[in-house]
Design an enzyme around this catalytic site. Structure first.
Site, short mmCIF file in Angstrom:
data_model
loop_
_atom_site.label_atom_id
_atom_site.label_comp_id
_atom_site.label_asym_id
_atom_site.label_seq_id
_atom_site.Cartn_x
_atom_site.Cartn_y
_atom_site.Cartn_z
N SER A 103 0.82 -1.21 0.00
CA SER A 103 0.00 0.00 0.00
C SER A 103 0.85 1.26 0.00
O SER A 103 0.59 2.21 -0.75
CB SER A 103 -0.92 -0.01 1.22
OG SER A 103 -1.78 -1.13 1.18
N GLY A 104 1.90 1.30 0.85
CA GLY A 104 2.75 2.48 0.93
C GLY A 104 3.55 2.72 -0.33
O GLY A 104 3.63 3.84 -0.84
N GLU B 87 -25.22 7.75 19.47
CA GLU B 87 -25.66 8.96 20.18
C GLU B 87 -25.13 9.01 21.61
O GLU B 87 -25.09 10.07 22.23
CB GLU B 87 -27.19 9.05 20.19
CG GLU B 87 -27.88 7.99 21.03
CD GLU B 87 -29.40 8.16 21.04
OE1 GLU B 87 -29.88 9.30 21.22
OE2 GLU B 87 -30.10 7.13 20.86
N THR C 213 -2.06 0.30 7.50
CA THR C 213 -2.05 0.58 6.07
C THR C 213 -2.30 2.05 5.73
O THR C 213 -1.55 2.65 4.95
CB THR C 213 -3.09 -0.31 5.35
OG1 THR C 213 -2.67 -1.68 5.47
CG2 THR C 213 -3.22 0.04 3.89
N CYS D 254 -5.45 -7.06 6.15
CA CYS D 254 -6.75 -6.43 6.37
C CYS D 254 -7.87 -6.96 5.49
O CYS D 254 -8.97 -7.24 5.98
CB CYS D 254 -6.66 -4.92 6.16
SG CYS D 254 -5.03 -4.21 6.03
N GLU E 219 -8.17 -11.21 16.74
CA GLU E 219 -9.11 -11.24 15.62
C GLU E 219 -9.29 -12.66 15.09
O GLU E 219 -10.43 -13.12 14.90
CB GLU E 219 -8.59 -10.33 14.50
CG GLU E 219 -8.72 -8.85 14.83
CD GLU E 219 -8.04 -7.96 13.83
OE1 GLU E 219 -8.45 -6.78 13.73
OE2 GLU E 219 -7.10 -8.41 13.14
N ALA F 48 14.58 -6.73 -4.80
CA ALA F 48 15.49 -5.61 -5.04
C ALA F 48 16.50 -5.50 -3.91
O ALA F 48 16.16 -5.66 -2.73
CB ALA F 48 14.71 -4.31 -5.19
N ARG G 288 2.43 9.42 0.53
CA ARG G 288 1.90 10.55 -0.22
C ARG G 288 2.51 11.87 0.25
O ARG G 288 2.74 12.78 -0.56
CB ARG G 288 0.37 10.58 -0.10
CG ARG G 288 -0.29 9.47 -0.92
CD ARG G 288 -1.78 9.42 -0.72
NE ARG G 288 -2.40 8.42 -1.59
CZ ARG G 288 -3.65 8.00 -1.49
NH1 ARG G 288 -4.43 8.50 -0.52
NH2 ARG G 288 -4.13 7.09 -2.31
N HIS H 223 -31.23 9.36 17.08
CA HIS H 223 -31.96 8.44 17.97
C HIS H 223 -32.93 7.58 17.17
O HIS H 223 -33.59 8.06 16.25
CB HIS H 223 -32.73 9.24 19.01
CG HIS H 223 -33.41 8.39 20.02
ND1 HIS H 223 -32.73 7.77 21.04
CD2 HIS H 223 -34.72 8.04 20.15
CE1 HIS H 223 -33.58 7.08 21.78
NE2 HIS H 223 -34.79 7.22 21.26
N LYS I 137 -8.67 -10.87 5.93
CA LYS I 137 -9.09 -11.04 7.33
C LYS I 137 -10.49 -10.49 7.53
O LYS I 137 -11.34 -11.13 8.15
CB LYS I 137 -8.10 -10.33 8.24
CG LYS I 137 -8.51 -10.29 9.70
CD LYS I 137 -7.71 -9.26 10.46
CE LYS I 137 -8.06 -7.85 10.01
NZ LYS I 137 -7.24 -6.81 10.66
N CYS J 150 -1.53 -6.01 3.44
CA CYS J 150 -2.94 -5.65 3.61
C CYS J 150 -3.84 -6.40 2.64
O CYS J 150 -4.83 -7.00 3.04
CB CYS J 150 -3.12 -4.15 3.45
SG CYS J 150 -4.83 -3.61 3.64
N GLY K 269 -2.06 -9.92 20.96
CA GLY K 269 -2.15 -8.75 20.10
C GLY K 269 -3.40 -8.77 19.25
O GLY K 269 -4.18 -9.73 19.26
N TYR K 270 -3.59 -7.71 18.47
CA TYR K 270 -4.85 -7.59 17.73
C TYR K 270 -5.02 -8.66 16.67
O TYR K 270 -6.14 -9.15 16.44
CB TYR K 270 -4.99 -6.18 17.13
CG TYR K 270 -4.10 -5.90 15.95
CD1 TYR K 270 -4.56 -6.09 14.66
CD2 TYR K 270 -2.81 -5.41 16.12
CE1 TYR K 270 -3.75 -5.83 13.57
CE2 TYR K 270 -2.00 -5.14 15.04
CZ TYR K 270 -2.47 -5.35 13.77
OH TYR K 270 -1.67 -5.09 12.68
N ILE K 271 -3.93 -9.10 16.04
CA ILE K 271 -4.05 -10.12 14.99
C ILE K 271 -4.52 -11.44 15.59
O ILE K 271 -5.45 -12.08 15.09
CB ILE K 271 -2.71 -10.31 14.26
CG1 ILE K 271 -2.28 -9.03 13.57
CG2 ILE K 271 -2.83 -11.43 13.23
CD1 ILE K 271 -0.90 -9.10 12.93
N GLY L 298 3.47 -11.02 16.91
CA GLY L 298 4.02 -9.79 16.37
C GLY L 298 4.59 -9.95 14.97
O GLY L 298 4.79 -11.05 14.46
#
Length: 446
Positions: A14-15, A440, A308, A47, A180, A114, A316, A435, A50, A42, A175-177, A260
């Site tokens: 992505s980057g 809210e 990501t 992402c 999930e 590379a 950018r 509502h 998943k 990703c 961890g989050y991975i 990790g």
């Protein structure tokens, strides 16, 4: 000196692709190298696949909940192979989109690994090319601990390629991975044991959030054990997981997805440059510049905020600054994030602990709301939503917003705009709520 390219990006995740496209739009001559499928972690191993699996995991509970609203469905049957095939097909479709984006931007693609020869020269796919500037955007890879039998385990990269659904799975780390995947597999019918080294999951998140999610995961049937992995061995009964405190768990699949990820820096040729590496990550300044003035790095290989959208924004900002005549700096403050567990987690800004450390207990005010959403009243399920605001007493600014519950990511994305703009609690209070909705609650906390 004339160079083959104005910019050479190593890594087409992505980057890397975001940077290459933006620079090319400004008229730069750009190349990108990638040895794997386009899109990086990703798209291929993170992402996107998943989140598709997260969606798949929710349907069983939807059927159960529908009964409270008068719907009756025949018992369903889940087909793991069909799901995995559909996920792979979507990833392949996205690979094609990334290829078209590169082609349309007239960016040259080199397929291969590379390696930097010197600060202006790169070897890739049997060729040697030169570039005025080099961007490293190689991302990360799963961390594998050096213990006996580790080759028997899979990582988050391989979980999308399991041909059969495991009946029993052990996942290491909090961890989050790992959280999930524990929730996904559990909801799809796998017996899940999650081994964590500390008492709570999701280190670094707000304490109330950690407690709420962990209790919910256990209530949904995930077994969470505090211990450490010692070794793995194959037996007739399955994979035997040996733990430090004389515990043993049997599984069909052992996942290391939660131990990790680390920057993927091997064989990059960094030793041929002045690029500095600390704690396994490339050191950069606020402008993503390394110690080598013409070499830059963005994304997970710098180990700043490994998300990501952050990698894309860093890339950018680099392209805008160097090729667009717009000096930009990626602001890493108040970056929102989400964890797609069941229930879902989303957060932006300071945790309560961080706010106390900076302003003292008397310097902040904490607002909490914990409730059962209307959706769960007719099914008579005790699913809870937790919302929390951290407010700076002196300025009334909202320092952090945190949520556990359905659509947390969608709701916190909106809250993130307010927090980023410096909204006050008074601004929140003056906002009329929608509502009836869970969202809210963020504007009615008193």
């Amino acid at each position: 000196m004339a160079y083959d390219f104005d910019l050479f990006a190593i890594g087409a995740g992505s980057g890397g692709i975001a940077t290459a496209r933006r620079a090319a739009q400004y008229g730069a001559k750009v190349a990108v190298a990638e040895f794997d499928r386009l899109g990086g972690t990703c798209v291929n191993r993170g992402c996107v696949p998943k989140k598709l699996m997260v969606y798949a995991s929710h349907f069983a509970s939807h059927v159960q909940e529908a009964a409270g609203y008068g719907w009756t469905f025949e018992p369903g049957k889940f087909d793991w192979t069909q799901m995995i095939t559909a996920v792979k097909d979507e990833v392949t479709r996205l690979n094609g989109i990334y290829q078209r984006m590169i082609d349309n931007a007239e960016v040259t693609l080199y397929k291969g690994h590379a390696r930097i020869v010197d600060h202006h020269t790169i070897e890739v796919a049997g060729q040697t090319v030169t570039a005025e500037k080099i961007l490293i955007a190689v991302g990360g890879k799963p961390n594998r601990p050096d213990i006996p039998g580790i080759e028997l385990a899979i990582t988050s990269d391989e979980i999308f390629h399991l041909t059969h659904q495991p009946k029993r799975m052990v996942i290491f780390g909090g961890g989050y991975i790992g959280c999930e995947f524990a929730c996904v597999l559990n909801a799809l019918g796998t017996e899940v044991t999650q081994i964590i080294r500390r008492d709570q999951i999701l280190r670094g998140f707000d304490e109330d959030i950690r407690t709420e999610v962990q209790e919910a995961m256990q209530r949904h049937g995930i077994r969470i054990v505090t211990d450490e992995l010692v070794s793995l061995e194959k037996t007739d009964e399955g994979l035997q997981v040996n733990l430090k405190n004389n515990n043993m768990v049997l599984a069909d699949v052992v996942g290391l997805s939660a131990l990790g990820r680390i920057p993927r820096l091997e064989n990059l040729g960094l030793e041929n440059t002045r690029v500095e590496v600390k704690k396994g990550a490339i050191v950069v300044d606020a402008h993503s510049q390394t110690a080598e003035s013409n070499i830059f790095a963005v994304g997970d290989c710098t180990d700043r905020i490994n998300l990501t959208p952050v990698a894309i924004s860093e890339g950018r900002a680099f392209a805008d600054t160097h090729y667009g005549g717009k000096r930009q700096v990626m602001n890493h403050d108040n970056v929102p994030s989400a964890v797609f567990t069941t229930p879902e987690v989303a957060t932006v800004g300071m945790t309560e602990t961080e706010a106390i450390a900076k302003y003292g207990e008397a310097g902040i005010r904490v607002y909490r709301s914990r409730f059962r959403p209307m959706y769960y009243t007719l099914p008579q399920l005790e699913e809870k939503t937790l919302m929390k605001l951290i407010v700076h007493v002196q300025t009334d600014k909202v320092l952090g917003a945190h949520m556990v519950g359905d659509a947390a990511a969608e709701i916190i994305q909106g809250m993130a705009i307010a927090v980023k703009m410096g909204a006050t609690k008074t601004d929140f209070d003056a906002t009329v709520g929608i509502h009836p909705s869970s969202a809210e609650e963020f504007v009615t906390m008193r």
